[in-house]
Scaffold this motif. Structure first.
Motif, short mmCIF file in Angstrom:
data_model
loop_
_atom_site.label_atom_id
_atom_site.label_comp_id
_atom_site.label_asym_id
_atom_site.label_seq_id
_atom_site.Cartn_x
_atom_site.Cartn_y
_atom_site.Cartn_z
N LEU A 1 -8.13 -6.83 0.21
CA LEU A 1 -9.50 -6.38 -0.03
C LEU A 1 -9.83 -5.16 0.84
O LEU A 1 -10.41 -4.19 0.36
CB LEU A 1 -10.49 -7.51 0.25
CG LEU A 1 -11.94 -7.20 -0.14
CD1 LEU A 1 -12.07 -7.06 -1.65
CD2 LEU A 1 -12.89 -8.27 0.36
N CYS A 2 -9.45 -5.21 2.11
CA CYS A 2 -9.70 -4.07 3.00
C CYS A 2 -8.94 -2.83 2.54
O CYS A 2 -9.46 -1.71 2.59
CB CYS A 2 -9.31 -4.42 4.43
SG CYS A 2 -10.39 -5.62 5.24
N ARG A 3 -7.72 -3.04 2.07
CA ARG A 3 -6.91 -1.92 1.57
C ARG A 3 -7.58 -1.29 0.34
O ARG A 3 -7.64 -0.05 0.21
CB ARG A 3 -5.51 -2.42 1.22
CG ARG A 3 -4.60 -1.42 0.52
CD ARG A 3 -4.05 -0.38 1.45
NE ARG A 3 -3.28 0.62 0.71
CZ ARG A 3 -1.97 0.53 0.45
NH1 ARG A 3 -1.28 -0.50 0.90
NH2 ARG A 3 -1.35 1.49 -0.21
N ALA A 4 -8.11 -2.12 -0.54
CA ALA A 4 -8.82 -1.61 -1.71
C ALA A 4 -10.06 -0.82 -1.30
O ALA A 4 -10.38 0.23 -1.88
CB ALA A 4 -9.21 -2.75 -2.64
N GLY A 5 -10.75 -1.31 -0.27
CA GLY A 5 -11.92 -0.59 0.24
C GLY A 5 -11.55 0.78 0.79
O GLY A 5 -12.27 1.77 0.59
N ILE A 6 -10.40 0.84 1.47
CA ILE A 6 -9.92 2.12 2.00
C ILE A 6 -9.60 3.08 0.87
O ILE A 6 -9.93 4.28 0.93
CB ILE A 6 -8.67 1.89 2.88
CG1 ILE A 6 -9.06 1.20 4.18
CG2 ILE A 6 -7.94 3.20 3.16
CD1 ILE A 6 -7.88 0.80 5.04
N GLU A 7 -8.95 2.58 -0.18
CA GLU A 7 -8.59 3.44 -1.31
C GLU A 7 -9.83 4.02 -1.97
O GLU A 7 -9.87 5.21 -2.32
CB GLU A 7 -7.77 2.64 -2.34
CG GLU A 7 -6.43 2.13 -1.85
CD GLU A 7 -5.41 3.25 -1.63
OE1 GLU A 7 -5.70 4.41 -2.01
OE2 GLU A 7 -4.34 2.96 -1.07
N LEU A 8 -10.87 3.20 -2.13
CA LEU A 8 -12.12 3.70 -2.72
C LEU A 8 -12.76 4.77 -1.84
O LEU A 8 -13.20 5.82 -2.33
CB LEU A 8 -13.10 2.54 -2.94
CG LEU A 8 -12.86 1.65 -4.16
CD1 LEU A 8 -13.91 0.54 -4.21
CD2 LEU A 8 -12.92 2.47 -5.44
#
Length: 346
Positions: free
Chosen positions: A128-135
């Motif tokens: 989830l944190c990785r997805a937030g970084i990508e966004l």
């Protein structure tokens, strides 16, 4: 700055540097003893040997990329059009090495005496944190771009990254919505996810409009819709990664914790060299005359090579250990709150 290609390289270096730094904070500096369950990691058989083999292969890929970058910067005329691809490859390799090393360090630690495996929760914290970084990085890329920077290729890359991140967030929250015991938590997950997807849909719609009408007005529209995506995704990640939802990290002895830190520290040396190389290439793009930037690239390359050897030597010490790396893959619906002391950083 010698060309538009050189500026594109500088922008790519900044983006890749930020990404590596943020992910290293999550996987390495935090020393959070949890397994890494990304799509790439799931393709491995879960054994320590397969993980070590993957690290070795990725280090070879990283070495080839670094050699290519080093030879490029020492030529009379740098081909900046190719450099952006090389920097992106360097970042991708470094990130995968971080994920593999984090998982290897976890396996080494939990197979020490008197250690207890991590218990999964409703939310996979790293994914989830990785997805937030990508966004965040995708939106930042759009916000910082000039009109002439946003090519069809850039739009394709950004939209693809946003779509993948949304898919990961949706999958993570779906389990929480279905299994959270508190009805108010279920509603919060639904509303938080809806906020992200709605703002992202507005952004993607504005991107589509820009593709049809590439002018300043439509670019401003794209930029305007970036901030809501960043804000809503940050709020979702902050809420969803509360202790109640992310499970319980592994319980490690001091000896096991030291073993984990040895591996993470060796990996951090490689990542630090990769980050410094990105900085050096960026500075070179802005100041081609200064030979110091080329010298820094060489020093970074040598540092990464040394650190890679040290990491593999360290992992070889654990060849004789029979690992039990099996983990509970179905997230638990029992999200008991725990009062854990933050793990010390490296």
């Amino acid at each position: 700055m010698t060309s538009d290609y050189a500026r594109a390289v500088a922008v790519t270096c900044d983006r890749c540097q930020s990404k590596m730094q943020l992910i290293s904070e999550m996987l390495l500096l935090s020393c959070d003893p949890r397994p890494v369950n990304t799509e790439e990691m799931q393709q491995l058989d879960g054994s320590f040997q397969s993980c070590k083999k993957e690290i070795s292969l990725r280090l070879k890929d990283l070495s080839k990329t670094i050699q290519s970058v080093s030879s490029q910067v020492h030529t009379v005329s740098v081909i900046w059009a190719d450099m952006s691809v090389e920097i992106q490859n360097l970042s991708d390799c470094a990130i995968l090495i971080m994920e593999c090393c984090s998982f290897a360090a976890y396996m080494i630690a939990i197979n020490s005496a008197d250690c207890v495996k991590a218990v999964p929760g409703l939310i996979d914290k790293y994914q989830l944190c990785r997805a937030g970084i990508e966004l965040k990085l995708s939106c930042t890329r759009l916000k910082r771009s000039r009109l002439e920077d946003i090519t069809s290729q850039v739009l394709v890359e950004v939209c693809s990254s946003i779509s993948k991140a949304l898919a990961v967030m949706t999958e993570c929250c779906k389990n929480a919505i279905e299994n959270a015991k508190d009805e108010s938590d279920q509603d919060q997950f639904k509303l938080s996810l809806k906020s992200v997807t709605s703002s992202a849909s507005c952004l993607l719609a504005s991107v589509k409009g820009f593709q049809n009408n590439s002018n300043t007005n439509y670019l401003n529209r794209v930029i305007s819709f970036c901030d809501p995506v960043i804000t809503s995704s940050h709020a979702l990640v902050t809420f969803a990664t509360e202790e109640d939802f992310v499970g319980i990290p592994a319980s490690l002895t001091l000896e096991a914790r030291d073993k984990q830190k040895y591996v993470l520290g060796a990996c951090m040396s490689i990542v630090s060299g990769s980050i410094q190389m990105c900085k050096s290439i960026r500075d070179l793009a802005y100041d081609m005359i200064n030979t110091r930037h080329r010298e820094r690239v060489t020093l970074c390359s040598e540092s990464i090579d040394r650190s890679s050897v040290q990491l593999l030597d360290l992992l070889d010490k654990y060849n004789i250990i029979e690992f039990d790396s099996s983990i509970e893959t179905s997230p638990s619906s029992n999200h008991t709150s725990t009062d854990l002391t933050a793990l010390s950083s490296l």
